[in-house]
Scaffold this motif. Structure first.
Motif, PDB file in Angstrom:
ATOM      1  N   MET A 252       0.768  -1.250   0.212  1.00 20.63           N
ATOM      2  CA  MET A 252       0.050   0.182  -0.031  1.00 20.63           C
ATOM      3  C   MET A 252       0.745   1.190   0.137  1.00 20.63           C
ATOM      4  O   MET A 252       1.963   1.338   0.788  1.00 20.63           O
ATOM      5  N   ARG A 253       0.607   2.239  -0.874  1.00 18.41           N
ATOM      6  CA  ARG A 253       1.145   3.525  -0.950  1.00 18.41           C
ATOM      7  C   ARG A 253       0.986   4.298   0.550  1.00 18.41           C
ATOM      8  O   ARG A 253       0.171   4.305   1.180  1.00 18.41           O
ATOM      9  N   THR A 254       2.150   5.018   0.727  1.00 21.85           N
ATOM     10  CA  THR A 254       1.871   5.883   1.702  1.00 21.85           C
ATOM     11  C   THR A 254       0.879   6.948   1.719  1.00 21.85           C
ATOM     12  O   THR A 254       0.364   7.210   2.735  1.00 21.85           O
ATOM     13  N   ASP A 255       0.590   7.395   0.362  1.00 25.73           N
ATOM     14  CA  ASP A 255      -0.501   8.379   0.194  1.00 25.73           C
ATOM     15  C   ASP A 255      -1.807   7.560   0.627  1.00 25.73           C
ATOM     16  O   ASP A 255      -2.718   8.511   1.107  1.00 25.73           O
ATOM     17  N   ASP A 256      -1.892   6.511   0.383  1.00 24.25           N
ATOM     18  CA  ASP A 256      -3.159   5.936   0.786  1.00 24.25           C
ATOM     19  C   ASP A 256      -3.242   5.545   2.028  1.00 24.25           C
ATOM     20  O   ASP A 256      -4.410   5.864   2.804  1.00 24.25           O
ATOM     21  N   VAL A 257      -2.217   5.449   2.919  1.00 23.44           N
ATOM     22  CA  VAL A 257      -2.023   5.423   4.238  1.00 23.44           C
ATOM     23  C   VAL A 257      -2.715   6.597   5.054  1.00 23.44           C
ATOM     24  O   VAL A 257      -3.489   6.706   5.883  1.00 23.44           O
ATOM     25  N   LEU A 258      -2.239   7.630   4.423  1.00 22.85           N
ATOM     26  CA  LEU A 258      -2.248   9.207   5.002  1.00 22.85           C
ATOM     27  C   LEU A 258      -3.761   9.346   4.654  1.00 22.85           C
ATOM     28  O   LEU A 258      -4.327   9.946   5.370  1.00 22.85           O
ATOM     29  N   ALA A 259      -4.240   8.904   3.701  1.00 28.90           N
ATOM     30  CA  ALA A 259      -5.659   9.431   3.126  1.00 28.90           C
ATOM     31  C   ALA A 259      -6.571   8.443   4.103  1.00 28.90           C
ATOM     32  O   ALA A 259      -7.630   9.108   4.624  1.00 28.90           O
ATOM     33  N   ALA A 260      -6.149   7.338   4.306  1.00 29.06           N
ATOM     34  CA  ALA A 260      -7.081   6.603   5.189  1.00 29.06           C
ATOM     35  C   ALA A 260      -6.993   6.932   6.614  1.00 29.06           C
ATOM     36  O   ALA A 260      -8.340   6.735   7.281  1.00 29.06           O
ATOM     37  N   THR A 261      -6.131   7.394   6.989  1.00 30.62           N
ATOM     38  CA  THR A 261      -6.211   8.012   8.590  1.00 30.62           C
ATOM     39  C   THR A 261      -6.496   9.575   8.679  1.00 30.62           C
ATOM     40  O   THR A 261      -6.142  10.222   9.584  1.00 30.62           O
ATOM     41  N   ALA A 262      -7.048   9.958   7.273  1.00 34.20           N
ATOM     42  CA  ALA A 262      -7.387  11.529   7.202  1.00 34.20           C
ATOM     43  C   ALA A 262      -6.146  12.393   7.658  1.00 34.20           C
ATOM     44  O   ALA A 262      -6.121  13.529   8.504  1.00 34.20           O
ATOM     45  N   THR A 263      -5.191  12.098   7.089  1.00 32.35           N
ATOM     46  CA  THR A 263      -3.821  12.900   7.273  1.00 32.35           C
ATOM     47  C   THR A 263      -3.289  13.421   6.064  1.00 32.35           C
ATOM     48  O   THR A 263      -3.083  12.410   5.166  1.00 32.35           O
ATOM     49  N   GLY A 264      -3.027  15.007   6.089  1.00 31.69           N
ATOM     50  CA  GLY A 264      -2.484  15.389   5.019  1.00 31.69           C
ATOM     51  C   GLY A 264      -1.047  15.758   5.306  1.00 31.69           C
ATOM     52  O   GLY A 264      -0.698  15.989   6.467  1.00 31.69           O
ATOM     53  N   LEU A 265      -0.311  16.213   4.269  1.00 36.02           N
ATOM     54  CA  LEU A 265       1.091  16.815   4.308  1.00 36.02           C
ATOM     55  C   LEU A 265       1.067  18.290   3.827  1.00 36.02           C
ATOM     56  O   LEU A 265       0.420  18.595   2.829  1.00 36.02           O
ATOM     57  N   TRP A 266       1.679  19.176   4.608  1.00 35.16           N
ATOM     58  CA  TRP A 266       1.878  20.497   3.896  1.00 35.16           C
ATOM     59  C   TRP A 266       3.302  21.016   4.160  1.00 35.16           C
ATOM     60  O   TRP A 266       4.085  20.483   4.858  1.00 35.16           O
ATOM     61  N   HIS A 267       3.580  21.931   3.381  1.00 34.63           N
ATOM     62  CA  HIS A 267       4.952  22.530   3.391  1.00 34.63           C
ATOM     63  C   HIS A 267       4.634  23.986   3.348  1.00 34.63           C
ATOM     64  O   HIS A 267       4.194  24.754   2.195  1.00 34.63           O
ATOM     65  N   TRP A 268       4.950  24.777   4.450  1.00 36.16           N
ATOM     66  CA  TRP A 268       4.805  26.294   4.467  1.00 36.16           C
ATOM     67  C   TRP A 268       6.212  26.906   4.423  1.00 36.16           C
ATOM     68  O   TRP A 268       7.093  26.813   5.299  1.00 36.16           O
ATOM     69  N   ASP A 269       6.302  27.812   3.252  1.00 35.41           N
ATOM     70  CA  ASP A 269       7.656  28.578   2.958  1.00 35.41           C
ATOM     71  C   ASP A 269       7.347  29.890   3.310  1.00 35.41           C
ATOM     72  O   ASP A 269       6.704  30.682   2.596  1.00 35.41           O
ATOM     73  N   ASN A 270       7.710  30.595   4.606  1.00 34.37           N
ATOM     74  CA  ASN A 270       7.573  31.761   5.017  1.00 34.37           C
ATOM     75  C   ASN A 270       8.109  32.680   3.953  1.00 34.37           C
ATOM     76  O   ASN A 270       7.522  33.860   4.041  1.00 34.37           O
ATOM     77  N   GLY A 271       9.593  32.504   3.704  1.00 28.76           N
ATOM     78  CA  GLY A 271      10.052  33.315   2.819  1.00 28.76           C
ATOM     79  C   GLY A 271       9.375  33.548   1.645  1.00 28.76           C
ATOM     80  O   GLY A 271       9.134  34.898   1.148  1.00 28.76           O
TER      81      GLY A 271
END
Length: 736
Positions: free
Chosen positions: A1-20
């Motif tokens: 199972m792909r990591t994206d599928d695992v994250l979606a199954a657990t309602a977990t998303g990824l984000w990257h905030w670049d303040n600059g």
């Protein structure tokens, strides 16, 4: 199972905030949680920010600052809202902070996860209460009160007392300690919740030891220990020191000011604390406020210590008692600042057995004025110790100050400083004082019967104005029981007064006839700043506009029984006829409470005539001595004017239009007694007035006959059969 599928199954998303760059990169699940189109992409920061509750978004910056300071994960609970502001869900963010690539830069990045969490139902436990509005409001109120209380603390002791009284919302510690640095070891600055002596073992811990506070100081990062097991696991060496206190959780936070860690703050709890992000945020904020408050208190205490040190060096103890004399002094600085200024006083033992009294005022009330004052005071002591006379001491001090202020000159200075000064050399055996004055207020003499009089003395320019300035010397003699006051202008002019009205304010204080000079010195200061000040209400009440220095010297002993009174002396030089005006003023002060004002006018007129005759008809100076003795209402005034000429005065019969020749005629008309006494190479002409206008006791006092002068008619006016004196040669005529 792909990591994206695992994250979606657990309602977990990824984000990257670049303040600059001002961008946020989201995966599809993170976009869905934020109510954005469910597709991965890069969005502007403003687009993402609109999906968060405004209060929660503002808190993100605090969470990021906390993580950056502690080197931990940035954790926060954030509410997602729709365009109408309704809360749709709550997500938890856990992100790692990537520090700026350039040292000292402000551009950071966050890389982490977003996960939906369930909100607690009303009345149920779970889901940390710190996400509720009530906790936020209580936290804000607590931090506001804590900041205000710590900002008002003025000493380290007050700061520690405020810190001990802080009641944090929901998790108040019961044990507090502030660690400082003493060399290569920790030191306990203060503690609360421990017994006296408990701090002793911790004062011996080295900064390189395996102890939480030492590590915090070394690294500048906070340490949280939520359980005794965690403490024992991480710090087994020093756990035996902490174990006996039976605490359950500990927080060690750095005390950092301007990027420098100066100590550590310990908050210990008897109940378990998980140290959530919100709790750590509160503790970190309190630690920062505490560090700033301690830094301010330390600076203030250092300044106070510097001020006290300057004052101690400026106001030395008056030294051993002076035989035959009593001395008292006071110094009051202006309000605020370093509590030190340009005023000073000093008492200097001289090689000839005499003592020198010095009082002065350097222009200004700042640190530079205090520095110049200290250097000038040392120079004056050195010149006095070399045995120079008062005029030479001031001349040398003036040249010294000019060189000193020239050396201080730079682009930020407004110009050279000057100083006023009065230097008096006193002989304890005879009471003689030789006074040189450089632009300073005249001294005040309080006679044995309590009469205060300004003694006008010759003077020159303030020190530091001209390099070659003469400072003429005046001589006066303190009788037994008499006091001389030297002061700076702050004692006279403070409170909106000028020299005239300020003197009127002080005169009753000086005439209280207190035998204790210390009490008199206190009363003089209180007359300006205390409850007896002229201005007791309003903007001028208790206002310290200028430094105050006052120096009192009293000659011990008293006048012989029955002769307690007052006296004044003055030398009137040929080159200074204006001193006659000074003589008239001093005589009026001597007789200010005389019963008959007409007698006062007569005395002033006769004194002026006698002094003028000396200046006009001789080549020498006149010495004026005036004495008033006896009980009030029954006093006798005797005024003598002596000169070095052996030519005796003669009475004349001036014509109606004559401009001179009436001196002895006035004496006969106005004096109760008068006469002329030969004195070696000179003579003394005198007159007496009796306050009750009764007949004088004894021939000598009455001046009947010739009074040893050989001048017919010199005696009580109106004596029958007194022949008139013949006309005298023009040059020897002293009858005007």
């Amino acid at each position: 199972m792909r990591t994206d599928d695992v994250l979606a199954a657990t309602a977990t998303g990824l984000w990257h905030w670049d303040n600059g760059a001002g961008t946020v990169t989201l995966d599809a699940e993170a976009a869905r949680l934020l109510e954005l189109p469910p597709a991965a992409g890069v969005l502007r920061e403003s687009a993402v920010r609109s999906r968060f509750h405004p209060v929660d978004w503002n808190e993100i910056y605090g969470v990021v600052s906390l993580a950056l300071a502690e080197g931990t994960l940035a954790e926060a609970r954030l509410r997602i809202v729709d365009p109408q502001g309704r809360v749709l869900r709550t997500v938890r963010s856990r992100a790692k902070l990537l520090p700026p690539q350039e040292p000292g830069g402000m551009d950071y990045s966050l890389v982490g996860t977003l996960q939906e969490v369930a909100e607690p139902q009303p009345g149920t436990a779970g889901a940390h209460t710190t996400i509720t509005g009530d906790w936020r409001r209580s936290r804000e109120a607590f931090l506001l009160d804590a900041g205000r209380a710590l900002a008002e603390a003025r000493s380290t002791e007050e700061v520690l007392r405020v810190a001990a009284s802080l009641s944090m919302p929901g998790f108040s510690p019961d044990g507090l300690a502030v660690f400082g640095i003493a060399g290569d070891r920790l030191s306990i600055t203060g503690h609360h919740g421990h017994k006296a002596g408990d701090e002793a073992p911790f004062n011996e811990i080295r900064l390189d030891a395996d102890y939480p506070a030492a590590e915090v100081i070394r690294t500048g990062r906070a340490i949280y220990l939520p359980s005794p097991e965690e403490y024992r696991r991480r710090y087994p060496t020093t756990w035996p020191l902490a174990g006996p206190f039976a605490r359950q959780s500990w927080a060690f936070l750095p005390l950092t000011v301007a990027g420098r860690t100066t100590g550590a703050w310990l908050a210990a709890f008897r109940h378990p604390v998980s140290f959530s992000a919100e709790e750590r945020s509160v503790l970190t904020t309190v630690a920062r406020m505490l560090a700033q408050a301690l830094a301010r208190a330390g600076i203030a205490e250092t300044e106070r210590e510097l001020s006290l040190g300057l004052q101690r060096s400026m106001m030395p103890s008056l030294g051993p008692a002076v035989p035959g004399m009593t001395v008292a002094a006071r110094y009051v600085p202006t309000g605020g600042g370093l509590q030190v200024g340009g005023d000073w006083y000093d008492m200097i033992p001289l090689p000839n057995g005499r003592i020198a009294l010095v009082i002065g005022d350097v222009q200004g009330h700042d640190v530079r004025a205090a520095g110049l004052m200290g250097q000038l005071r040392i120079a004056l002591r050195a010149y006095a110790a070399e045995g120079h006379r008062p005029d030479a001491v001031l001349s040398r001090a003036s040249r010294f100050l000019i060189g000193l202020t020239d050396a201080y000159e730079d682009g930020e200075e407004t110009g050279p400083r000057f100083a006023t000064c009065l230097y008096a050399e006193a002989d304890p055996e005879t009471g003689v004082l030789d006074i040189a004055r450089a632009g300073h207020p005249d001294p005040v003499v309080v006679t044995a019967d309590g009469t205060a009089m300004i003694r006008q003395t010759e003077g020159g320019l303030p020190l530091g104005v001209e390099a070659d300035t003469d400072y003429p010397t005046s001589r006066l003699t303190l009788g037994p029981g008499e006091t001389i006051m030297l002061c700076t202008d702050g004692l006279i002019e403070t409170g909106g007064h000028d020299m005239a009205t300020g003197w009127i304010r002080l005169r009753p204080i000086l005439e209280q006839q207190t035998d204790d000079l210390e009490k008199l010195a206190d009363a003089l200061v209180q007359a300006v700043h205390g409850p007896t000040a002229h201005y007791t209400t309003g903007p001028l009440a208790d206002r310290r506009e200028d430094d105050i220095a006052v120096l009192l010297l009293r000659r011990d002993g008293g006048a012989p029984q029955g002769l307690v009174g007052r006296r004044t002396t003055l030398t009137i030089a040929q080159a200074e006829p204006e001193q006659i005006s000074v003589a008239r003023q001093q005589l009026r002060e001597l007789l200010r409470d005389w019963a008959d004002p007409e007698q006062v006018d007569a005395a002033v007129l006769m004194t002026s005539e006698m002094a003028t005759n000396v200046l006009v008809h001789t080549d020498g100076d006149a010495l004026l001595v005036a004495k008033a003795t006896g009980e009030h209402g029954e006093r006798r005034l005797r005024v003598e004017v002596a000169d070095g000429s052996d030519e005796l005065p003669h009475r004349r019969r001036p014509g109606e239009m004559a401009s001179s020749g009436r001196g002895l005629v006035l004496m006969e008309m106005l004096a109760d007694a008068w006469g002329v006494d030969p004195r070696g190479a000179g003579k003394s002409i005198w007159f007496e007035l009796y306050e009750s206008n009764a007949e004088a006791p004894g021939d000598e006092a009455a001046g009947t006959g010739t009074s040893g002068t050989g001048i017919p008619g010199a005696g009580t006016p109106g004596t029958p059969g007194t022949p008139e004196a013949p006309e005298a040669p023009e040059r020897g005529d002293r009858g005007d």
